[in-house]
Motif scaffolding. Structure first.
Motif, PDB file in Angstrom:
ATOM      1  N   SER B  84       0.979  -1.258   0.089  1.00 18.53           N
ATOM      2  CA  SER B  84       0.013  -0.090   0.064  1.00 18.53           C
ATOM      3  C   SER B  84       0.607   1.067  -0.182  1.00 18.53           C
ATOM      4  O   SER B  84       1.995   1.145   0.516  1.00 18.53           O
ATOM      5  N   GLU B  85       0.300   2.307  -0.570  1.00 17.23           N
ATOM      6  CA  GLU B  85       1.093   3.660  -0.588  1.00 17.23           C
ATOM      7  C   GLU B  85       0.707   4.617   0.591  1.00 17.23           C
ATOM      8  O   GLU B  85      -0.399   4.427   1.105  1.00 17.23           O
ATOM      9  N   ALA B  86       1.619   5.189   1.131  1.00 21.13           N
ATOM     10  CA  ALA B  86       1.469   5.984   2.137  1.00 21.13           C
ATOM     11  C   ALA B  86       2.006   7.402   1.925  1.00 21.13           C
ATOM     12  O   ALA B  86       2.987   7.589   0.934  1.00 21.13           O
ATOM     13  N   PHE B  87       1.597   8.478   2.774  1.00 19.25           N
ATOM     14  CA  PHE B  87       2.175   9.612   2.890  1.00 19.25           C
ATOM     15  C   PHE B  87       3.208   9.952   4.069  1.00 19.25           C
ATOM     16  O   PHE B  87       2.577   9.349   5.106  1.00 19.25           O
ATOM     17  N   ILE B 148      -2.905   5.220   4.579  1.00 18.53           N
ATOM     18  CA  ILE B 148      -1.991   5.337   5.676  1.00 18.53           C
ATOM     19  C   ILE B 148      -1.150   6.507   5.655  1.00 18.53           C
ATOM     20  O   ILE B 148      -0.517   7.093   4.585  1.00 18.53           O
ATOM     21  N   ALA B 149      -0.814   7.252   6.845  1.00 15.14           N
ATOM     22  CA  ALA B 149      -0.094   8.421   6.750  1.00 15.14           C
ATOM     23  C   ALA B 149       0.899   8.158   7.914  1.00 15.14           C
ATOM     24  O   ALA B 149       0.719   7.513   9.029  1.00 15.14           O
ATOM     25  N   ILE B 150       2.138   8.435   7.640  1.00 12.27           N
ATOM     26  CA  ILE B 150       3.125   8.295   8.651  1.00 12.27           C
ATOM     27  C   ILE B 150       3.273   9.789   9.349  1.00 12.27           C
ATOM     28  O   ILE B 150       3.858  10.696   8.622  1.00 12.27           O
ATOM     29  N   LEU B 151       3.347   9.837  10.763  1.00 10.59           N
ATOM     30  CA  LEU B 151       3.415  11.101  11.335  1.00 10.59           C
ATOM     31  C   LEU B 151       4.920  11.264  12.075  1.00 10.59           C
ATOM     32  O   LEU B 151       5.142  10.500  12.880  1.00 10.59           O
ATOM     33  N   ALA B 152       5.863  12.070  11.448  1.00 12.68           N
ATOM     34  CA  ALA B 152       7.157  12.296  11.807  1.00 12.68           C
ATOM     35  C   ALA B 152       7.362  13.904  12.156  1.00 12.68           C
ATOM     36  O   ALA B 152       8.781  14.032  11.654  1.00 12.68           O
ATOM     37  N   VAL B 153       6.666  14.398  12.728  1.00 16.46           N
ATOM     38  CA  VAL B 153       6.885  15.874  12.895  1.00 16.46           C
ATOM     39  C   VAL B 153       7.442  15.916  14.462  1.00 16.46           C
ATOM     40  O   VAL B 153       7.147  15.063  15.250  1.00 16.46           O
ATOM     41  N   PRO B 154       8.049  17.137  14.835  1.00 18.46           N
ATOM     42  CA  PRO B 154       8.228  17.198  16.360  1.00 18.46           C
ATOM     43  C   PRO B 154       6.887  17.285  17.070  1.00 18.46           C
ATOM     44  O   PRO B 154       6.077  17.376  16.597  1.00 18.46           O
ATOM     45  N   GLU B 155       7.298  17.104  18.516  1.00 16.15           N
ATOM     46  CA  GLU B 155       6.113  16.709  19.325  1.00 16.15           C
ATOM     47  C   GLU B 155       5.311  17.637  19.426  1.00 16.15           C
ATOM     48  O   GLU B 155       3.850  17.631  19.433  1.00 16.15           O
ATOM     49  N   ALA B 162      -1.840  15.350  13.251  1.00 17.72           N
ATOM     50  CA  ALA B 162      -2.854  14.164  13.372  1.00 17.72           C
ATOM     51  C   ALA B 162      -4.397  14.643  12.903  1.00 17.72           C
ATOM     52  O   ALA B 162      -5.107  14.167  12.276  1.00 17.72           O
ATOM     53  N   ASP B 163      -4.584  15.970  13.353  1.00 12.22           N
ATOM     54  CA  ASP B 163      -5.923  16.533  12.783  1.00 12.22           C
ATOM     55  C   ASP B 163      -6.267  16.782  11.456  1.00 12.22           C
ATOM     56  O   ASP B 163      -7.120  16.393  10.794  1.00 12.22           O
ATOM     57  N   LEU B 164      -5.078  17.234  10.814  1.00 12.17           N
ATOM     58  CA  LEU B 164      -5.038  17.225   9.309  1.00 12.17           C
ATOM     59  C   LEU B 164      -5.324  16.013   8.748  1.00 12.17           C
ATOM     60  O   LEU B 164      -5.954  15.919   7.746  1.00 12.17           O
ATOM     61  N   MET B 165      -4.713  15.022   9.072  1.00 16.62           N
ATOM     62  CA  MET B 165      -4.748  13.614   8.563  1.00 16.62           C
ATOM     63  C   MET B 165      -6.091  13.170   8.408  1.00 16.62           C
ATOM     64  O   MET B 165      -6.630  12.837   7.691  1.00 16.62           O
ATOM     65  N   GLN B 171      -7.066   6.832   6.688  1.00 17.24           N
ATOM     66  CA  GLN B 171      -7.686   5.844   7.607  1.00 17.24           C
ATOM     67  C   GLN B 171      -6.757   5.383   8.803  1.00 17.24           C
ATOM     68  O   GLN B 171      -7.243   4.773   9.644  1.00 17.24           O
ATOM     69  N   ALA B 172      -5.694   5.477   8.645  1.00 17.35           N
ATOM     70  CA  ALA B 172      -4.720   4.738   9.593  1.00 17.35           C
ATOM     71  C   ALA B 172      -3.607   5.427   9.732  1.00 17.35           C
ATOM     72  O   ALA B 172      -2.750   6.033   8.694  1.00 17.35           O
ATOM     73  N   ILE B 173      -3.129   6.227  10.875  1.00 17.76           N
ATOM     74  CA  ILE B 173      -1.981   6.963  11.262  1.00 17.76           C
ATOM     75  C   ILE B 173      -1.064   6.149  12.270  1.00 17.76           C
ATOM     76  O   ILE B 173      -1.209   5.670  13.318  1.00 17.76           O
TER      77      ILE B 173
END
Lengths: 213, 213
Positions: B84-87, B148-155, B162-165, B171-173
Motif C-alpha cells: 500500500s501507498e503512504a504519505f 496510511i499516513a506516517i506522522l514524523a513531526v516534532p512533538e 494528526a488532525d489534518l490527517m 484511515q490509519a495513522i
DNA sequence: TAGATTGTTAATCGATTAACAATC
DNA sequence: TAGATTGTTAATCGATTAACAATC
C-alpha cells in the motif's frame, strides 16, 4: 529499600496519566477523579485507581486526587526525579528529534554528550550538546560513570553501537533505532521498536477493510 | 473473508520471528523448530507454536518449519504483501530515518510523497521522495486514495498534523513522534510512543540499583 | 446526612505455559 | 521402530474488571 517489580503495562500507562494531568493543570483544574481520567483515556477507572495507588498517591473520597501532588507521585515513582546523565549515540536526525522532545527532560535524563561515527558531525553541536567521535566513548563512560545510553543510529549500525555500549560499561540502553538490538546479561535494553506498532496498524487496517461475514 | 482479531502481542512477536528467520536463512539454514526460535528469543516454545499456527504455517514433526514458507506465511498474515501507498508528514530527521529503514519496504508500505510545513524543505527530495507543502495534502489524499499516513513531526506539532490527517480522509495513522496523538473514531492510530519504553527503562534501572533487602 | 469517590478484595478474562496425543 | 517435534487441549498465571465497604 527494595523496589517491587511493577507490571510493565502500569509503567507504560503512568506517563499517559501524567501528560493528561499536565493538560488539566494548565486548564486550571486542581483535582481529578479516576473516572475523569478514565473518560479521557478510555481505560477502566479501577485500573487507574490501581495504577495510581501503586505510585503511593492518596486520593480523597468525593474529591479525587490533587493534581500537583499526583504528578509528583508519578515523577517520584518513575524515578523521573533522579536526574541522571546520559550519552547519545548517533547525532543524526533521530538523535536531534529526541533531544528536541520534552520527554527526556521530564524523565530526568540530561544528555551531556553525543557521539557519531561520521567525522562531518564531530565537533559540532546538536541542540547544544557537543558531538564527539566514537573513540572517546568508552573512556568517557568510565570517567563520568554514565549509566544510560541512547541509541539513535541507522538500523544497520544499531547492533554494532549496542556492542560498543555494552563493552564500555553502559548499564541501560534505550534503543530508538528502527531495529531491536541485544546485549549481554546485566545490561538492560529497552527497544522502542517502532516497527512493531506498524505491524499492528497494518493488520488492524486490513481487519477493518475486510468485508464482514 | 473476515479476519479474526488477533492478540496484539502476537502481532508484535511475529516480526521478531521474521527477523530471526531472515538471519537463519542467510546463514544457510533451511528449516527451523519452535524450540530453536525459542532459544534465540527467550520466548516459550509453546507460545511460538501458537503464534506460528495462527499465521497458517504448518510444520512437520521431527523437522520443524521450512524457513522460506514460514516467512511467506508471516508476510501474508501481517499483510506485508499488500503493497500500500503512504504519505509521510514531516520531512525532518525522523522522517529521513524511517525512510532509510528496511522495515517500511518489508511491511509493503511505499511512501510516495512527503509533506512539510517548512518551506525550506518543500521542493526537495528525501530519500528520493518529493517533499510538498501541507496545502496539497488533503487534495492528494483524496485523489490518490491513500489510506496510511506516517506522522514524523516534532512533538509540539504532532496533534495538529494528526488532525489534518483525520480531516483529509486518512484511515490509519502511524505516529512516530515523541508524543501520542488522538483521532476521531474510525481513524486508526498507532502511537510508537518511544518515551513509554524510556519510562520502563528508567524504572528497571532504579530497581536493579536499589540495595536488596 | 446522602452520595460521590476512594482503595481493596473477589471474579473474570485473556494470555502464557504445561501436558499429551498425533505423526513424520 | 524410536524419538523428536508438531498442534491442541487443559492448567496456570497475571492483568483487568466487578463488587463493595470505608470515608470524606
Amino acid at each position: 529499600m527494595t523496589l517491587d517489580p511493577i507490571p510493565e503495562l502500569t509503567l507504560r500507562r503512568l506517563p499517559q496519566y501524567y501528560r493528561l494531568l499536565k493538560n488539566l493543570r494548565a486548564a486550571g483544574q486542581e483535582t481529578v477523579s479516576a473516572s475523569q481520567l478514565a473518560e479521557h483515556l478510555d481505560i477502566h477507572p479501577t485500573q487507574i485507581r490501581k495504577d495510581l495507588a501503586s505510585t503511593g498517591s492518596q486520593g480523597r473520597p468525593k474529591v479525587g486526587h490533587r493534581i500537583p501532588e499526583l504528578m509528583g507521585s508519578i515523577e517520584r515513582f518513575l524515578h523521573w526525579d533522579n536526574r541522571s546523565e546520559a550519552f547519545l549515540v548517533g547525532a543524526g536526525g533521530m538523535g536531534a528529534a529526541v533531544l528536541e522532545a520534552a520527554g527526556l527532560d521530564r524523565a530526568g535524563i540530561r544528555v551531556v554528550a553525543a557521539f557519531d561515527a561520521n567525522p562531518m558531525r564531530v565537533g559540532k553541536k546538536l541542540q547544544g550538546v557537543p558531538v564527539m567521535p566514537y573513540e572517546k566513548f568508552e573512556d568517557l563512560v568510565r570517567r563520568m560513570h554514565v549509566a544510560i545510553a541512547i541509541l539513535a543510529v541507522p538500523e544497520d549500525e544499531a547492533q554494532e553501537a549496542a556492542d560498543l555500549m555494552a563493552r564500555s560499561g553502559i548499564q541501560a540502553i534505550w534503543n530508538l533505532s528502527m531495529t531491536p538490538v541485544t546485549a549481554p546479561t546485566g545490561v538492560l535494553v529497552q527497544n522502542a521498536d517502532p516497527f512493531a506498532s506498524l505491524s499492528v496498524l497494518v493488520r488492524k487496517l486490513a481487519e477493518s477493510q475486510a468485508p464482514k461475514a
